[in-house]
Design a protein around this motif. Structure first.
Motif, PDB file in Angstrom:
ATOM      1  N   TYR A  24      -3.852   2.198  -3.235  1.00 23.13           N
ATOM      2  CA  TYR A  24      -3.265   3.457  -2.795  1.00 23.13           C
ATOM      3  C   TYR A  24      -4.166   4.099  -1.756  1.00 23.13           C
ATOM      4  N   GLU A  25      -3.549   4.700  -0.752  1.00 23.12           N
ATOM      5  CA  GLU A  25      -4.261   5.566   0.173  1.00 23.12           C
ATOM      6  C   GLU A  25      -3.892   6.982  -0.217  1.00 23.12           C
ATOM      7  N   VAL A  26      -4.895   7.842  -0.285  1.00 23.00           N
ATOM      8  CA  VAL A  26      -4.679   9.205  -0.759  1.00 23.00           C
ATOM      9  C   VAL A  26      -5.315  10.185   0.214  1.00 23.00           C
ATOM     10  N   ARG A  27      -4.561  11.220   0.540  1.00 18.81           N
ATOM     11  CA  ARG A  27      -5.054  12.303   1.393  1.00 18.81           C
ATOM     12  C   ARG A  27      -4.548  13.626   0.829  1.00 18.81           C
ATOM     13  N   MET A  61       0.847  -1.183   0.000  1.00 20.86           N
ATOM     14  CA  MET A  61       0.000   0.000   0.000  1.00 20.86           C
ATOM     15  C   MET A  61       0.886   1.238   0.000  1.00 20.86           C
ATOM     16  N   LYS A  62       0.709   2.081  -0.987  1.00 14.23           N
ATOM     17  CA  LYS A  62       1.461   3.329  -1.058  1.00 14.23           C
ATOM     18  C   LYS A  62       0.550   4.466  -0.605  1.00 14.23           C
ATOM     19  N   ARG A  63       1.069   5.315   0.270  1.00 12.84           N
ATOM     20  CA  ARG A  63       0.304   6.438   0.822  1.00 12.84           C
ATOM     21  C   ARG A  63       0.786   7.738   0.192  1.00 12.84           C
ATOM     22  N   ILE A  64      -0.135   8.408  -0.500  1.00 10.08           N
ATOM     23  CA  ILE A  64       0.194   9.611  -1.251  1.00 10.08           C
ATOM     24  C   ILE A  64      -0.525  10.796  -0.633  1.00 10.08           C
ATOM     25  N   LEU A  65       0.228  11.864  -0.377  1.00 14.20           N
ATOM     26  CA  LEU A  65      -0.316  13.085   0.201  1.00 14.20           C
ATOM     27  C   LEU A  65      -0.121  14.227  -0.789  1.00 14.20           C
ATOM     28  N   PHE A  66      -1.222  14.869  -1.183  1.00 13.33           N
ATOM     29  CA  PHE A  66      -1.178  16.046  -2.042  1.00 13.33           C
ATOM     30  C   PHE A  66      -1.259  17.282  -1.155  1.00 13.33           C
ATOM     31  N   VAL A  67      -0.418  18.289  -1.443  1.00 15.65           N
ATOM     32  CA  VAL A  67      -0.346  19.475  -0.594  1.00 15.65           C
ATOM     33  C   VAL A  67      -0.428  20.752  -1.426  1.00 15.65           C
ATOM     34  N   MET A 112      -9.551  13.279  -7.638  1.00 12.89           N
ATOM     35  CA  MET A 112      -9.320  12.776  -8.993  1.00 12.89           C
ATOM     36  C   MET A 112      -8.435  11.537  -8.975  1.00 12.89           C
ATOM     37  N   PHE A 113      -7.373  11.576  -8.147  1.00  7.30           N
ATOM     38  CA  PHE A 113      -6.461  10.432  -8.117  1.00  7.30           C
ATOM     39  C   PHE A 113      -7.105   9.224  -7.456  1.00  7.30           C
ATOM     40  N   ARG A 114      -7.921   9.469  -6.447  1.00 12.00           N
ATOM     41  CA  ARG A 114      -8.618   8.368  -5.786  1.00 12.00           C
ATOM     42  C   ARG A 114      -9.519   7.638  -6.791  1.00 12.00           C
ATOM     43  N   VAL A 115     -10.243   8.381  -7.608  1.00 12.23           N
ATOM     44  CA  VAL A 115     -11.108   7.772  -8.626  1.00 12.23           C
ATOM     45  C   VAL A 115     -10.267   7.058  -9.677  1.00 12.23           C
ATOM     46  N   LYS A 116      -9.215   7.708 -10.123  1.00 14.82           N
ATOM     47  CA  LYS A 116      -8.352   7.173 -11.179  1.00 14.82           C
ATOM     48  C   LYS A 116      -7.693   5.849 -10.776  1.00 14.82           C
ATOM     49  N   THR A 117      -7.413   5.677  -9.479  1.00 15.59           N
ATOM     50  CA  THR A 117      -6.659   4.495  -9.033  1.00 15.59           C
ATOM     51  C   THR A 117      -7.475   3.596  -8.109  1.00 15.59           C
ATOM     52  N   ALA A 118      -8.786   3.717  -8.157  1.00 16.57           N
ATOM     53  CA  ALA A 118      -9.648   2.912  -7.280  1.00 16.57           C
ATOM     54  C   ALA A 118      -9.301   1.434  -7.396  1.00 16.57           C
ATOM     55  N   GLY A 119      -9.155   0.777  -6.252  1.00 15.39           N
ATOM     56  CA  GLY A 119      -8.878  -0.646  -6.224  1.00 15.39           C
ATOM     57  C   GLY A 119      -7.441  -1.033  -6.507  1.00 15.39           C
ATOM     58  N   GLN A 120      -6.547  -0.049  -6.640  1.00 15.19           N
ATOM     59  CA  GLN A 120      -5.148  -0.354  -6.956  1.00 15.19           C
ATOM     60  C   GLN A 120      -4.225  -0.327  -5.745  1.00 15.19           C
TER      61      GLN A 120
END
Length: 154
Positions: A31-34, A1-7, A21-29
């Motif tokens: 990734y955790e996104v915040r 699981m890769k955790r990505i933070l946009f700032v 946008m990234f959460r939708v683009k990578t759904a089920g792959q």
């Protein structure tokens, strides 16, 4: 699981749009996104234009802003900023993040100007242009992460 933070700055425009946008683009792959802001006030909704642009793209994202803190720095595997000044602020206040903070456009190999333009206070069209910039970079990010995963697999 890769955790990505946009700032970004206030965590009401660019970074929540990138997160959604990234959460939708990578759904089920896997990734955790915040998202967070270097000068955010906790609990603010995304800007009305950001919400409208996401709705136009069929993306539902209930958002409350978060101020960047040590916990989010520790949580993340990679921190992607909207501008070089955001990156510099993070490095100043959180030097431990040095190995994992990058501007989004530099990280994905976009040549030239490395900042995602801030639509704050602008027109709906400004937000649409910002979403287009983000879309291009997020497509590249998705491809980069797929390539990294492929290289690591046995």
């Amino acid at each position: 699981m890769k955790r990505i933070l946009f700032v970004c700055t206030g965590n009401t425009c660019r970074s929540p749009m990138a997160e959604a946008m990234f959460r939708v683009k990578t759904a089920g792959q896997g990734y955790e996104v915040r998202s967070a802001g270097v000068a955010a006030f906790d609990g603010q909704p995304a800007s009305p234009h950001a919400r409208e642009v996401m709705a136009e793209r069929g993306i539902e994202h209930v958002h409350q802003s978060s101020r960047l803190d040590e916990g989010l720095i520790d949580w993340s595997d990679v921190i992607l900023t909207m501008t070089s000044s955001h990156k510099q602020a993070i490095l100043t206040y959180f030097p431990s993040a040095a190995g994992k903070v990058h501007t989004l456009r530099d990280y994905v190999g976009v040549e030239g100007y490395g900042d995602i333009a801030d639509p704050y206070g602008g027109s709906l069209e400004d937000y649409r242009r910002c979403a287009e910039e983000l879309e291009e970079s997020l497509d590249r990010l998705s491809m980069r992460l797929i390539q990294e995963r492929f290289r690591k697999s046995p």
